[in-house]
Design a protein around this motif. Structure first.
Motif, PDB file in Angstrom:
ATOM      1  N   PHE A   1      22.929 -35.273 -40.908  1.00 57.27           N
ATOM      2  CA  PHE A   1      22.636 -35.231 -39.480  1.00 57.27           C
ATOM      3  C   PHE A   1      23.940 -35.309 -38.703  1.00 57.27           C
ATOM      4  CE2 PHE A   1      19.059 -37.337 -41.525  1.00 57.27           C
ATOM      5  CZ  PHE A   1      17.958 -36.695 -40.972  1.00 57.27           C
ATOM      6  N   ILE A   2      24.049 -34.537 -37.649  1.00 57.73           N
ATOM      7  CA  ILE A   2      25.121 -34.702 -36.672  1.00 57.73           C
ATOM      8  C   ILE A   2      24.432 -35.105 -35.387  1.00 57.73           C
ATOM      9  CG2 ILE A   2      26.959 -33.591 -35.365  1.00 57.73           C
ATOM     10  CD1 ILE A   2      27.407 -31.768 -37.775  1.00 57.73           C
ATOM     11  N   THR A   3      24.821 -36.274 -34.872  1.00 59.82           N
ATOM     12  CA  THR A   3      24.186 -36.810 -33.673  1.00 59.82           C
ATOM     13  C   THR A   3      25.242 -37.151 -32.629  1.00 59.82           C
ATOM     14  OG1 THR A   3      24.267 -39.157 -34.280  1.00 59.82           O
ATOM     15  CG2 THR A   3      22.412 -37.880 -35.129  1.00 59.82           C
ATOM     16  N   ASP A   4      24.782 -37.322 -31.394  1.00 62.63           N
ATOM     17  CA  ASP A   4      25.686 -37.857 -30.391  1.00 62.63           C
ATOM     18  C   ASP A   4      25.687 -39.374 -30.531  1.00 62.63           C
ATOM     19  OD1 ASP A   4      23.342 -38.784 -29.175  1.00 62.63           O
ATOM     20  OD2 ASP A   4      23.462 -37.419 -27.478  1.00 62.63           O
ATOM     21  N   THR A   5      26.479 -40.069 -29.746  1.00 59.98           N
ATOM     22  CA  THR A   5      26.599 -41.524 -29.894  1.00 59.98           C
ATOM     23  C   THR A   5      25.332 -42.274 -29.501  1.00 59.98           C
ATOM     24  OG1 THR A   5      27.649 -41.628 -27.721  1.00 59.98           O
ATOM     25  CG2 THR A   5      29.098 -41.572 -29.641  1.00 59.98           C
ATOM     26  N   LYS A   6      24.421 -41.615 -28.803  1.00 62.21           N
ATOM     27  CA  LYS A   6      23.148 -42.243 -28.433  1.00 62.21           C
ATOM     28  C   LYS A   6      22.058 -41.994 -29.474  1.00 62.21           C
ATOM     29  CE  LYS A   6      24.145 -42.196 -23.563  1.00 62.21           C
ATOM     30  NZ  LYS A   6      23.678 -41.922 -22.218  1.00 62.21           N
TER      31      LYS A   6
ATOM     32  N   VAL B   1      25.324 -43.240 -44.783  1.00 64.93           N
ATOM     33  CA  VAL B   1      26.787 -43.143 -44.800  1.00 64.93           C
ATOM     34  C   VAL B   1      27.168 -42.364 -43.547  1.00 64.93           C
ATOM     35  CG1 VAL B   1      28.806 -42.311 -46.046  1.00 64.93           C
ATOM     36  CG2 VAL B   1      26.777 -43.036 -47.313  1.00 64.93           C
ATOM     37  N   TYR B   2      28.008 -42.968 -42.713  1.00 70.06           N
ATOM     38  CA  TYR B   2      28.343 -42.276 -41.479  1.00 70.06           C
ATOM     39  C   TYR B   2      29.805 -42.465 -41.106  1.00 70.06           C
ATOM     40  CZ  TYR B   2      28.436 -46.596 -38.750  1.00 70.06           C
ATOM     41  OH  TYR B   2      28.763 -47.824 -38.253  1.00 70.06           O
ATOM     42  N   ILE B   3      30.260 -41.561 -40.257  1.00 68.60           N
ATOM     43  CA  ILE B   3      31.596 -41.635 -39.696  1.00 68.60           C
ATOM     44  C   ILE B   3      31.503 -41.150 -38.253  1.00 68.60           C
ATOM     45  CG2 ILE B   3      32.273 -39.337 -40.486  1.00 68.60           C
ATOM     46  CD1 ILE B   3      35.094 -40.509 -40.907  1.00 68.60           C
ATOM     47  N   LYS B   4      32.246 -41.812 -37.388  1.00 70.91           N
ATOM     48  CA  LYS B   4      32.262 -41.437 -35.978  1.00 70.91           C
ATOM     49  C   LYS B   4      33.530 -40.636 -35.705  1.00 70.91           C
ATOM     50  CE  LYS B   4      32.021 -43.328 -31.337  1.00 70.91           C
ATOM     51  NZ  LYS B   4      31.928 -44.543 -30.520  1.00 70.91           N
ATOM     52  N   CYS B   5      33.374 -39.510 -35.035  1.00 64.06           N
ATOM     53  CA  CYS B   5      34.503 -38.666 -34.660  1.00 64.06           C
ATOM     54  C   CYS B   5      34.308 -38.258 -33.206  1.00 64.06           C
ATOM     55  CB  CYS B   5      34.563 -37.445 -35.571  1.00 64.06           C
ATOM     56  SG  CYS B   5      35.961 -36.375 -35.224  1.00 64.06           S
ATOM     57  N   ASN B   6      35.199 -38.762 -32.345  1.00 67.94           N
ATOM     58  CA  ASN B   6      35.085 -38.552 -30.898  1.00 67.94           C
ATOM     59  C   ASN B   6      33.717 -39.054 -30.427  1.00 67.94           C
ATOM     60  OD1 ASN B   6      37.676 -37.496 -30.762  1.00 67.94           O
ATOM     61  ND2 ASN B   6      36.957 -35.421 -31.123  1.00 67.94           N
ATOM     62  N   ASN B   7      32.869 -38.196 -29.910  1.00 72.10           N
ATOM     63  CA  ASN B   7      31.548 -38.608 -29.429  1.00 72.10           C
ATOM     64  C   ASN B   7      30.418 -38.158 -30.351  1.00 72.10           C
ATOM     65  OD1 ASN B   7      32.550 -39.885 -27.144  1.00 72.10           O
ATOM     66  ND2 ASN B   7      32.640 -37.957 -26.019  1.00 72.10           N
TER      67      ASN B   7
ATOM     68  N   LEU C   1      28.540 -38.489 -34.390  1.00 74.83           N
ATOM     69  CA  LEU C   1      28.365 -39.221 -35.638  1.00 74.83           C
ATOM     70  C   LEU C   1      27.925 -38.234 -36.706  1.00 74.83           C
ATOM     71  CD1 LEU C   1      26.411 -42.323 -34.313  1.00 74.83           C
ATOM     72  CD2 LEU C   1      28.728 -42.323 -35.172  1.00 74.83           C
ATOM     73  N   LEU C   2      28.619 -38.233 -37.830  1.00 74.56           N
ATOM     74  CA  LEU C   2      28.209 -37.445 -38.989  1.00 74.56           C
ATOM     75  C   LEU C   2      27.534 -38.417 -39.945  1.00 74.56           C
ATOM     76  CD1 LEU C   2      28.109 -34.940 -40.757  1.00 74.56           C
ATOM     77  CD2 LEU C   2      30.398 -35.508 -41.561  1.00 74.56           C
TER      78      LEU C   2
END
Length: 87
Positions: free
Chosen positions: A18-23, A68-74, A76-77
């Motif tokens: 999933f690729i999501t925004d920060t919300k 398992v996730y990583i935040k990049c800019n705004n 989340l992968l």
């Protein structure tokens, strides 16, 4: 020479991406195995919103699903799996 398996899903670690925004709004999603409900991204969003930033871990398990996730800019992968997540 390399051998490529015809059944890619048996070799893949992630069940869904999933690729999501920060919300937590899903921008792109792909469920490779079908063993993860698409609502897993909503549950992930609730989990990370409930915890303090210092309590968050990039890898955690909840109800048998490993996130398992990583935040990049705004963005989340997020990768999720029910299989052995030997990460």
């Amino acid at each position: 020479f390399f051998s490529i398996s015809a059944d890619i899903s048996s070799n893949m670690v992630a069940s869904a991406i999933f690729i999501t925004d920060t919300k937590g709004k899903v921008i792109i999603a792909r469920n490779y195995r079908g063993d993860i409900p698409m609502a897993a991204s909503e549950k992930f969003s609730l989990i990370i919103q409930e915890k303090d930033e210092m309590e968050l871990r990039p890898v955690f398990t909840d109800d048998g699903i490993t996130y398992v996730y990583i935040k990049c800019n705004n963005l989340l992968l997020l990768a999720v799996t029910k299989k052995n997540s030997n990460i």
